[in-house]
Design an enzyme around this catalytic site. Structure first.
Site, PDB file in Angstrom:
ATOM      1  N   HIS A  21       0.847  -1.209   0.000  1.00 43.31           N
ATOM      2  CA  HIS A  21       0.000   0.000   0.000  1.00 43.31           C
ATOM      3  C   HIS A  21       0.879   1.255   0.000  1.00 43.31           C
ATOM      4  O   HIS A  21       0.607   2.224  -0.717  1.00 43.31           O
ATOM      5  CB  HIS A  21      -0.876   0.062   1.262  1.00 43.31           C
ATOM      6  CG  HIS A  21      -1.898  -1.018   1.396  1.00 43.31           C
ATOM      7  ND1 HIS A  21      -2.074  -1.713   2.562  1.00 43.31           N
ATOM      8  CD2 HIS A  21      -2.818  -1.496   0.524  1.00 43.31           C
ATOM      9  CE1 HIS A  21      -3.072  -2.576   2.422  1.00 43.31           C
ATOM     10  NE2 HIS A  21      -3.536  -2.475   1.185  1.00 43.31           N
ATOM     11  N   LYS A  45     -16.764  -6.439   6.351  1.00 40.74           N
ATOM     12  CA  LYS A  45     -15.525  -7.209   6.150  1.00 40.74           C
ATOM     13  C   LYS A  45     -14.933  -7.668   7.475  1.00 40.74           C
ATOM     14  O   LYS A  45     -13.933  -8.357   7.490  1.00 40.74           O
ATOM     15  CB  LYS A  45     -14.488  -6.365   5.395  1.00 40.74           C
ATOM     16  CG  LYS A  45     -14.704  -6.346   3.888  1.00 40.74           C
ATOM     17  CD  LYS A  45     -13.411  -6.006   3.168  1.00 40.74           C
ATOM     18  CE  LYS A  45     -13.573  -6.119   1.665  1.00 40.74           C
ATOM     19  NZ  LYS A  45     -12.338  -5.788   0.962  1.00 40.74           N
ATOM     20  N   ARG A  94      -2.074  -6.023  -8.402  1.00 43.56           N
ATOM     21  CA  ARG A  94      -0.968  -6.955  -8.159  1.00 43.56           C
ATOM     22  C   ARG A  94      -0.919  -8.039  -9.224  1.00 43.56           C
ATOM     23  O   ARG A  94       0.057  -8.224  -9.902  1.00 43.56           O
ATOM     24  CB  ARG A  94      -1.127  -7.616  -6.780  1.00 43.56           C
ATOM     25  CG  ARG A  94      -0.899  -6.680  -5.648  1.00 43.56           C
ATOM     26  CD  ARG A  94      -1.516  -7.182  -4.368  1.00 43.56           C
ATOM     27  NE  ARG A  94      -2.977  -7.093  -4.433  1.00 43.56           N
ATOM     28  CZ  ARG A  94      -3.777  -7.307  -3.426  1.00 43.56           C
ATOM     29  NH1 ARG A  94      -3.303  -7.682  -2.278  1.00 43.56           N
ATOM     30  NH2 ARG A  94      -5.084  -7.172  -3.559  1.00 43.56           N
ATOM     31  N   SER A 132      -3.034  -7.904   3.147  1.00 41.08           N
ATOM     32  CA  SER A 132      -3.245  -7.769   4.595  1.00 41.08           C
ATOM     33  C   SER A 132      -3.675  -9.095   5.225  1.00 41.08           C
ATOM     34  O   SER A 132      -3.284  -9.405   6.356  1.00 41.08           O
ATOM     35  CB  SER A 132      -4.296  -6.699   4.877  1.00 41.08           C
ATOM     36  OG  SER A 132      -3.893  -5.464   4.362  1.00 41.08           O
TER      37      SER A 132
HETATM   38  P1  ADP Z   1      -9.750  -3.490  -0.440  1.00 37.40           P
HETATM   39  O1  ADP Z   1     -10.446  -4.385   0.537  1.00 37.40           O
HETATM   40  O2  ADP Z   1     -10.465  -2.237  -0.752  1.00 37.40           O
HETATM   41  O3  ADP Z   1      -9.190  -4.180  -1.674  1.00 37.40           O
HETATM   42  P2  ADP Z   1      -7.094  -3.348   0.592  1.00 37.40           P
HETATM   43  O4  ADP Z   1      -6.705  -2.643   1.823  1.00 37.40           O
HETATM   44  O5  ADP Z   1      -6.861  -4.820   0.536  1.00 37.40           O
HETATM   45  O6  ADP Z   1      -8.551  -2.942   0.406  1.00 37.40           O
HETATM   46  O7  ADP Z   1      -6.372  -2.682  -0.652  1.00 37.40           O
HETATM   47  C1  ADP Z   1      -6.528  -1.326  -0.954  1.00 37.40           C
HETATM   48  C2  ADP Z   1      -5.909  -1.072  -2.290  1.00 37.40           C
HETATM   49  O8  ADP Z   1      -4.524  -1.376  -2.242  1.00 37.40           O
HETATM   50  C3  ADP Z   1      -6.473  -1.924  -3.426  1.00 37.40           C
HETATM   51  O9  ADP Z   1      -6.447  -1.153  -4.601  1.00 37.40           O
HETATM   52  C4  ADP Z   1      -5.494  -3.056  -3.536  1.00 37.40           C
HETATM   53  O10 ADP Z   1      -5.467  -3.605  -4.838  1.00 37.40           O
HETATM   54  C5  ADP Z   1      -4.205  -2.322  -3.244  1.00 37.40           C
HETATM   55  N1  ADP Z   1      -3.187  -3.222  -2.753  1.00 37.40           N
HETATM   56  C6  ADP Z   1      -3.310  -4.170  -1.800  1.00 37.40           C
HETATM   57  N2  ADP Z   1      -2.163  -4.842  -1.641  1.00 37.40           N
HETATM   58  C7  ADP Z   1      -1.277  -4.320  -2.513  1.00 37.40           C
HETATM   59  C8  ADP Z   1       0.093  -4.600  -2.844  1.00 37.40           C
HETATM   60  N3  ADP Z   1       0.768  -5.578  -2.274  1.00 37.40           N
HETATM   61  N4  ADP Z   1       0.663  -3.847  -3.782  1.00 37.40           N
HETATM   62  C9  ADP Z   1      -0.029  -2.870  -4.381  1.00 37.40           C
HETATM   63  N5  ADP Z   1      -1.309  -2.561  -4.148  1.00 37.40           N
HETATM   64  C10 ADP Z   1      -1.932  -3.270  -3.214  1.00 37.40           C
END
Ligand code: ADP
Length: 163
Positions: A21, A45, A94, A132
């Site tokens: 992130h 969630k 990703r 996460s």
């Molecule tokens: P959501 O539940 O909205 O997908 P996340 O917190 O999992 O929330 O992710 C928020 C954003 O960050 C999303 O656009 C997700 O694709 C991106 N994201 C999550 N992990 C990574 C990563 N390892 N590298 C780049 N972007 C990521």
């Protein structure tokens, strides 16, 4: 002539924020005038961290990025983007597996508000496998999560699993 300020929002659950992130946040902050990281409250969630905890953790991780702000929302992301007068929404991509969901979401968001552009960014290869959920699982089972999350997030995560 003064150019218009370009604000972008980066929405997510961020439960908790990790280095993937932060890689996207750093890149986006270099391109836009202001980046707003927005925590989706997303009670359905069932997040491990409350929205206030997620916001506080993000704030600690982005202190060195000057043009970043942290906020939260409950509702439609396009409505939030409009309320912030943001020009775009940024999401991380990703794997191909992310694409299908993100594509559907982007098309829906264009239908809801064609003024708000969806943008996608790929992280550095070393963060491509991070998410996460996996980080939480590894932490819960006692594995080493250093290198995936900042120290402050690691302490908060270990604290959660101690209690
Ligand atoms: P959501 O539940 O909205 O997908 P996340 O917190 O999992 O929330 O992710 C928020 C954003 O960050 C999303 O656009 C997700 O694709 C991106 N994201 C999550 N992990 C990574 C990563 N390892 N590298 C780049 N972007 C990521």
């Amino acid at each position: 002539m003064q150019s218009e300020m370009k604000r972008i929002i980066y929405p997510g659950t961020f439960d908790p924020i990790h280095n993937g992130h932060l890689d996207i946040a750093n890149r986006a902050a270099k391109i836009f005038d202001e980046l707003v990281l927005v925590v989706a409250i997303n009670k359905e969630k069932n997040p491990l961290f409350t929205s206030d905890e997620r916001i506080a953790l993000i704030e600690k991780c982005v202190v060195d990025i000057k043009n970043v702000r942290v906020s939260s929302f409950n509702g439609l992301v396009v409505d939030y983007a409009k309320s912030e007068e943001a020009v775009a929404i940024i999401r991380g991509l990703r794997h191909v597996s992310d694409f299908e969901f993100e594509f559907q979401m982007a098309m829906m968001n264009y239908n809801l508000n064609p003024e708000i552009t969806s943008m996608f960014m790929m992280p550095d290869e070393k963060y491509i496998h991070l998410n996460s959920t996996v980080i939480k699982d590894v932490a819960r089972l006692g594995g080493d999560i250093s290198g995936y999350i900042p120290e402050s997030v690691k302490s908060a995560l270990l604290e959660k699993y101690r209690s």
